[in-house]
Structure formats: C-alpha cells, structure tokens
Design a protein around this motif. Structure first.
Motif, PDB file in Angstrom:
ATOM      1  N   LYS A 146       0.829  -1.214   0.000  1.00 18.12           N
ATOM      2  CA  LYS A 146       0.000   0.000   0.000  1.00 18.12           C
ATOM      3  C   LYS A 146       0.864   1.265   0.000  1.00 18.12           C
ATOM      4  CE  LYS A 146      -4.022  -2.133   2.245  1.00 18.12           C
ATOM      5  NZ  LYS A 146      -3.516  -3.520   2.120  1.00 18.12           N
ATOM      6  N   LEU A 147       1.885   1.248  -0.852  1.00 15.73           N
ATOM      7  CA  LEU A 147       2.766   2.402  -1.007  1.00 15.73           C
ATOM      8  C   LEU A 147       2.585   3.003  -2.396  1.00 15.73           C
ATOM      9  CD1 LEU A 147       6.057   1.129   0.675  1.00 15.73           C
ATOM     10  CD2 LEU A 147       4.378   2.739   1.605  1.00 15.73           C
ATOM     11  N   PRO A 148       2.820   4.306  -2.542  1.00 16.67           N
ATOM     12  CA  PRO A 148       2.590   4.970  -3.831  1.00 16.67           C
ATOM     13  C   PRO A 148       3.700   4.700  -4.836  1.00 16.67           C
ATOM     14  CG  PRO A 148       3.468   6.524  -2.240  1.00 16.67           C
ATOM     15  CD  PRO A 148       3.229   5.247  -1.482  1.00 16.67           C
ATOM     16  N   VAL A 149       3.346   4.848  -6.099  1.00 17.56           N
ATOM     17  CA  VAL A 149       4.324   4.775  -7.192  1.00 17.56           C
ATOM     18  C   VAL A 149       4.710   6.205  -7.556  1.00 17.56           C
ATOM     19  CG1 VAL A 149       4.754   4.030  -9.555  1.00 17.56           C
ATOM     20  CG2 VAL A 149       3.286   2.648  -8.061  1.00 17.56           C
ATOM     21  N   PRO A 150       5.984   6.556  -7.456  1.00 10.11           N
ATOM     22  CA  PRO A 150       6.387   7.943  -7.734  1.00 10.11           C
ATOM     23  C   PRO A 150       6.446   8.237  -9.221  1.00 10.11           C
ATOM     24  CG  PRO A 150       8.311   6.624  -7.252  1.00 10.11           C
ATOM     25  CD  PRO A 150       7.128   5.716  -7.054  1.00 10.11           C
ATOM     26  N   ALA A 151       6.540   9.489  -9.551  1.00 12.83           N
ATOM     27  CA  ALA A 151       6.665   9.890 -10.950  1.00 12.83           C
ATOM     28  C   ALA A 151       7.962   9.369 -11.551  1.00 12.83           C
ATOM     29  CB  ALA A 151       6.595  11.416 -11.059  1.00 12.83           C
ATOM     30  N   VAL A 152       9.020   9.351 -10.761  1.00 13.41           N
ATOM     31  CA  VAL A 152      10.302   8.800 -11.225  1.00 13.41           C
ATOM     32  C   VAL A 152      10.489   7.455 -10.542  1.00 13.41           C
ATOM     33  CG1 VAL A 152      12.806   9.099 -11.275  1.00 13.41           C
ATOM     34  CG2 VAL A 152      11.293  11.059 -11.679  1.00 13.41           C
ATOM     35  N   PHE A 153      10.537   6.416 -11.364  1.00 10.72           N
ATOM     36  CA  PHE A 153      10.496   5.037 -10.880  1.00 10.72           C
ATOM     37  C   PHE A 153      11.483   4.234 -11.728  1.00 10.72           C
ATOM     38  CE2 PHE A 153       7.642   1.052 -10.636  1.00 10.72           C
ATOM     39  CZ  PHE A 153       8.246   0.621  -9.460  1.00 10.72           C
ATOM     40  N   VAL A 154      12.695   4.034 -11.210  1.00  9.24           N
ATOM     41  CA  VAL A 154      13.760   3.356 -11.956  1.00  9.24           C
ATOM     42  C   VAL A 154      13.822   1.901 -11.497  1.00  9.24           C
ATOM     43  CG1 VAL A 154      16.233   3.285 -12.436  1.00  9.24           C
ATOM     44  CG2 VAL A 154      15.070   5.494 -12.220  1.00  9.24           C
ATOM     45  N   THR A 155      13.720   0.983 -12.455  1.00  7.46           N
ATOM     46  CA  THR A 155      13.718  -0.443 -12.143  1.00  7.46           C
ATOM     47  C   THR A 155      14.854  -1.151 -12.883  1.00  7.46           C
ATOM     48  OG1 THR A 155      12.298  -1.164 -13.977  1.00  7.46           O
ATOM     49  CG2 THR A 155      11.203  -0.284 -12.005  1.00  7.46           C
ATOM     50  N   ALA A 156      14.915  -2.464 -12.688  1.00  7.87           N
ATOM     51  CA  ALA A 156      15.941  -3.260 -13.354  1.00  7.87           C
ATOM     52  C   ALA A 156      15.849  -3.160 -14.871  1.00  7.87           C
ATOM     53  CB  ALA A 156      15.806  -4.731 -12.934  1.00  7.87           C
ATOM     54  N   ASP A 157      14.667  -2.845 -15.367  1.00  4.07           N
ATOM     55  CA  ASP A 157      14.458  -2.776 -16.820  1.00  4.07           C
ATOM     56  C   ASP A 157      15.057  -1.514 -17.445  1.00  4.07           C
ATOM     57  OD1 ASP A 157      12.869  -5.078 -16.446  1.00  4.07           O
ATOM     58  OD2 ASP A 157      11.114  -3.835 -16.035  1.00  4.07           O
TER      59      ASP A 157
END
Length: 220
Positions: free
Chosen positions: A123-134
C-alpha cells in the motif's frame, strides 16, 4: 559520522525491498527454493544476493547449462505469485506522503512489474520517477540506476540522499557520489556500516528548505 540532519538535499532516492517494503520472507522463500533445485548452498547464497538483479545473481554462480533468461522469468513469476507477508517498513507510507512529488524516486533492482506488485501489496505509492531493473544496462552495485533517477528528477546526484539497506545498493550510491542513509528494519543481524542508520521512518520528518530543498528533522 554526521547523520544528515545538517544538510539540505534536492531529492531523496529510495531502494524498495528492505528499504520501504519488507519483502524479506518472500524473497528468501522463492530464492531458497531456486537454490535447492540447482544445488546451490542456500545460506551463503541468501546472505549475498539481496539488492542485486536476478540475472546477475544467477550469472555470478557460474552454473553449467543454465538458461539465465528462462531462470529469471521463472523466479520473477514465483515472486509475483507470492505477496504473503509483504508490508511497508514502519513509517514509510507517512514519510513518502510528506514529500513533494517531484523530489523523490524509487530505484530498485526488481523488474518493473514485480516492483509494482510489491508496492501495491505494501500500500505504497508509485512515484513519478520510478527506476527499475528494466531501465539500466548495469545493475547495482554499479551507480547507473541512481544517476538515472537524479537525471530524471533534474537534480545533481551529489545533492541526493539515498535510502538503502543492502551492500550492493550502498556501494552503488557511494559510487554515484550520493549521501547514504541505511535502513536496518529488515536486517536480522547487526549491520556494519560507516553511514547513518535508521530502523524505520517514524524517527524522521522531512521538512522543506527553500523552494527546492529537503531537510531531515527528528520526530518528537
């Protein structure tokens, strides 16, 4: 060692697993089963694999006859199917909610789809900047992911504070020339680090400093 309360930062960068999301039980369950199937000594492997992308964890074992892409896909599916016990680190939701949306990012070694599932479970938000392994060629401990997050936020990495929990992520933040705060909430044993540490976010308050600055203050 300074605890960062005397500095103004342009942005906060958060690792995910072990830093804002406690997914340790899930990660250990899935990877322990994988290690057993492939004859890998479980305890030693689990001690060193956190914070590193799945492909790199498998590749560094040097196992013969392994199709790394197929193994990564299988592990990822298993991790996505298991959200039992995933929770937000204490105080993380409130801390993130207090931050300006354009002044924080998540920087994780998980693939995007898995990261989204875990954030939803916690139940945490997804930020505008979201850097993942991809998003990067070189995963942690390379600094690429943190450098990319700072670039997308439009700030200098040296003016960022990275919240991390794993040695690979801490090394990546150091290599990027960011300040580091180590989160110990998911650690089952003492953690030796030269950086300031917190067990959870309830002890901290983010406070604005000027138009584009952030400072940390201690909660009452």
């Amino acid at each position: 060692m300074a605890d960062h309360h005397d500095r103004t930062f342009s942005a906060f960068l958060f690792d995910m697993d072990g830093t804002i999301v406690n997914s340790l039980a899930v990660v250990n369950r899935v990877w322990a089963e994988w290690a057993v199937r492939h004859g890998v000594e479980v305890e030693g492997f689990l001690r060193t694999m956190h914070g590193i992308r799945a492909a790199e964890n498998i590749r560094r074992l040097g196992l013969a006859g392994i199709d790394i892409e197929r193994e990564v896909a299988a592990v990822t599916l298993a991790e996505m199917a298991d959200v039992d016990g995933i929770l937000a680190i204490e105080g993380a939701a409130e801390f993130l909610a207090a931050l300006p949306p354009d002044r924080w990012a998540i920087v994780t070694s998980a693939p995007r789809e898995l990261a989204l599932k875990r954030l939803a479970a916690a139940k945490l938000p997804v930020p505008a900047v979201f850097v993942t392994a991809d998003d990067v060629r070189n995963g942690k401990p390379a600094p690429d992911c943190f450098l990319l997050a700072a670039e997308r936020l439009g700030v200098a990495i040296r003016d960022c504070l990275v919240f991390e929990d794993a040695p690979a992520g801490i090394e990546a933040a150091e290599a990027a020339d960011a300040a580091v705060m180590v989160v110990t909430a998911a650690h089952s044993h003492a953690f030796d680090t030269a950086h300031p540490t917190i067990a959870g976010y309830a002890v901290l308050l983010p406070t604005p400093d000027g138009e584009a600055g952030l400072r940390l203050s201690r909660a009452a």
